[in-house]
Write a protein that holds these residues in place. Structure first.
Motif, short mmCIF file in Angstrom:
data_model
loop_
_atom_site.label_atom_id
_atom_site.label_comp_id
_atom_site.label_asym_id
_atom_site.label_seq_id
_atom_site.Cartn_x
_atom_site.Cartn_y
_atom_site.Cartn_z
N LEU A 365 25.66 2.51 16.97
CA LEU A 365 26.66 1.47 17.25
C LEU A 365 28.05 1.90 16.75
O LEU A 365 29.05 1.80 17.47
N GLY A 366 28.08 2.42 15.53
CA GLY A 366 29.34 2.86 14.93
C GLY A 366 29.99 4.00 15.70
O GLY A 366 31.21 4.11 15.75
N LEU A 367 29.16 4.85 16.32
CA LEU A 367 29.71 5.96 17.10
C LEU A 367 30.31 5.47 18.42
O LEU A 367 31.26 6.05 18.94
N PHE A 402 11.16 5.09 17.99
CA PHE A 402 10.67 5.84 16.83
C PHE A 402 10.86 7.35 16.99
O PHE A 402 11.04 8.05 16.00
N ASP A 403 10.89 7.83 18.24
CA ASP A 403 11.15 9.26 18.44
C ASP A 403 12.56 9.64 17.98
O ASP A 403 12.81 10.78 17.59
N THR A 404 13.46 8.65 18.07
CA THR A 404 14.86 8.91 17.67
C THR A 404 14.92 9.44 16.24
O THR A 404 15.77 10.27 15.91
N LEU A 405 13.99 8.96 15.40
CA LEU A 405 14.01 9.35 13.99
C LEU A 405 13.78 10.85 13.84
O LEU A 405 14.27 11.46 12.89
N THR A 406 13.06 11.45 14.78
CA THR A 406 12.80 12.89 14.67
C THR A 406 13.65 13.72 15.64
O THR A 406 14.16 14.77 15.27
N ASP A 426 24.53 12.74 19.45
CA ASP A 426 25.85 13.37 19.34
C ASP A 426 26.56 13.48 20.69
O ASP A 426 27.78 13.63 20.74
N GLU A 427 25.80 13.44 21.78
CA GLU A 427 26.42 13.57 23.11
C GLU A 427 26.55 12.24 23.85
O GLU A 427 27.05 12.20 24.97
N LEU A 428 26.13 11.15 23.19
CA LEU A 428 26.02 9.87 23.87
C LEU A 428 27.37 9.33 24.38
O LEU A 428 27.52 9.00 25.57
#
Ligand code: GAP
Length: 439
Positions: A365-367, A402-406, A426-428
């Motif tokens: 959200l902050g990004l 949950f995959d986001t965590l890895t 980082d590319e979002l």
């Protein structure tokens, strides 16, 4: 081209959606409402601002020949005497002799919409301006008017802007702001209200160039609505016959939208000739002219005016964007709003409320927040949250799972295709920019 509405329930559906989801509420509702006034809620204020910003971007930011102003709403009678509004800004008012309903004669086809009677009083000219009093003493000199159009602020500031901006014809002055008209029959949601917002531009040109610029601005304005997603078949141009022109106009073309009741005015593009600058020069004693040093001649510029309603345009964008389609066997309602107009461009949706997902979701959200108006929603199933975002027109949803965590990646979902793609955090922001810049 069909004049028939796409869906007979469309107006009602959009009014309901607007109320239920916080776009537009009836004003003063806790006191039983105040006829035909509306308040813009959390999503409405974002969308209305986007409509005005999209207009400003196209009319001012992307050009070097138009500057903006923000003039006062309260104005002295002298302006409206010179402009002709005190005398001619009227609608024909009739009273029904049977039920005493008051109507605008030109809108009722000779029959009272309430009781069906055809027995009316003589029509009389009703001035649409709101009159008020400036200061504590109610004498003649205290009379003031709420402006019924933003346009006069551009004419009365013509000399100020000419000297301070160093522009020369052809050049324009743009303004966005509230206007007020004591409409006899406000109607159709925010289509016709007594308090509304306008987006107007006065484009000052050499007298022999007015026709060419009039045509140019008709094309530009039609393009603006098309670029923002209204299909061509829902728009049409209607050139006024000479006998139907306003008191100031040498030519007017209405840009009409297919509202649920048929084609109706969205914007007017007028060739105002030199009517306004001449009238204010004569009445004020201040010369409102341009001295062309090359030709060594002085002239009163002619004016081409594209005059749009911001609140009326927002209604048209909502109506045009509203669709119902089928996704995974369910009917969904979706606002296919252009991303520039959507209240939120992105929504961040953590798959669950688990603290570890919340932490990375807030990081995402902050990004995004510095670049996009971003919503954040953690309640209910992901499917329900997608539907909620579709219904208010959010073009992109970002799901954190949950995959986001890895893998430090998220799912990016497109509102219109419902396609989902895995994108690195980082590319979002860059990926969303890339997609929007193609629209
Ligand atoms: N300066 C020229 C002028 O004001 P207009 O056709 O009377 O022209 C321009 O108004 C636009 O303002 C209209 O096309 C419409 O979009 C919007 N507008 C006018 N009256 C309105 C009302 N009562 N409620 C909402 N929008 C209105």
């Amino acid at each position: 081209m069909s004049d028939a509405p796409r869906d007979t329930q469309l107006l009602e559906k959009v009014i309901n959606l607007a109320k239920r989801r916080g776009f537009i509420y009836p004003s003063a509702e806790i006191y039983g409402g105040f006829r035909s006034t509306y308040d813009y809620g959390p999503l409405g204020v974002l969308m209305l601002r986007n409509v005005k910003n999209a207009w400003w971007r196209s009319m001012v930011q992307l050009r070097d020949d138009v500057v903006g102003i923000d003039a006062a709403i309260l104005s002295p009678p002298a302006i409206w005497a010179a402009s002709g509004h005190l005398e001619t800004f009227t609608d024909p008012l009739v009273d029904c002799k049977n039920c005493h309903g008051r109507w605008r004669e030109d809108k009722i086809d000779g029959q009272c919409p309430t009781c069906g009677s055809r027995d009316f009083t003589e029509s009389r000219a009703f001035n649409l301006m709101f009159k008020t009093q400036a200061g504590p003493v109610a004498d003649e000199g205290a009379t003031a008017y709420l402006r019924p159009e933003t346009a006069q602020g551009m004419f009365t500031n013509f000399a100020n802007v000419l000297t301070t901006s160093r522009k020369k014809p052809p050049f324009g002055i743009a303004q966005v702001g509230k206007s007020f008209r004591n409409e006899i029959t406000p109607q159709n949601f925010v289509f016709r209200t007594r308090e509304f917002e306008q987006m107007e531009m006065e484009y000052f040109v050499a007298p022999d160039e007015d026709e060419q610029w009039y045509r140019y601005w008709i094309d530009q304005r039609l393009d603006w609505y098309l670029t923002l997603g209204i299909p061509r078949e829902q728009l049409r141009l209607h050139e006024h016959a000479p006998e139907d022109l306003s008191h100031y106009s040498k030519g007017t073309t209405d840009l009409e939208f297919l509202f649920p009741w048929g084609f109706d005015e969205l914007e007017g593009i007028a060739n105002r000739g030199n009517y306004d600058l001449t009238a204010h020069s004569n009445a004020s004693g201040t010369k409102l002219e341009y001295f062309d040093q090359v030709a060594n001649e002085r002239y009163t510029p002619h004016v081409i005016e594209p005059a749009a309603g911001a609140t009326r345009a927002m209604m048209a964008f909502l109506l045009s964007a509203y669709h119902e389609d089928e996704v995974d066997g369910d009917v969904r309602s979706v606002l296919r709003l252009h991303w520039r107009l959507a209240p939120h461009q992105v929504a961040v949706l953590p798959l669950s409320k688990k603290p570890e997902l919340e932490t990375v979701s807030r990081e995402v959200l902050g990004l995004l927040q510095p670049h996009f108006m971003t919503d954040y929603d953690v309640t209910q199933s992901i499917g329900k949250r997608y539907r909620r975002q579709d219904e208010v027109g959010t073009p992109y949803c970002v799901t954190v799972d949950f995959d986001t965590l890895t893998d430090r990646a998220v799912t990016l979902r497109d509102r219109d295709t419902t396609e989902q793609t895995r994108v690195a955090i980082d590319e979002l922001a860059g990926e969303i920019w890339r997609r929007t810049s193609q629209l």
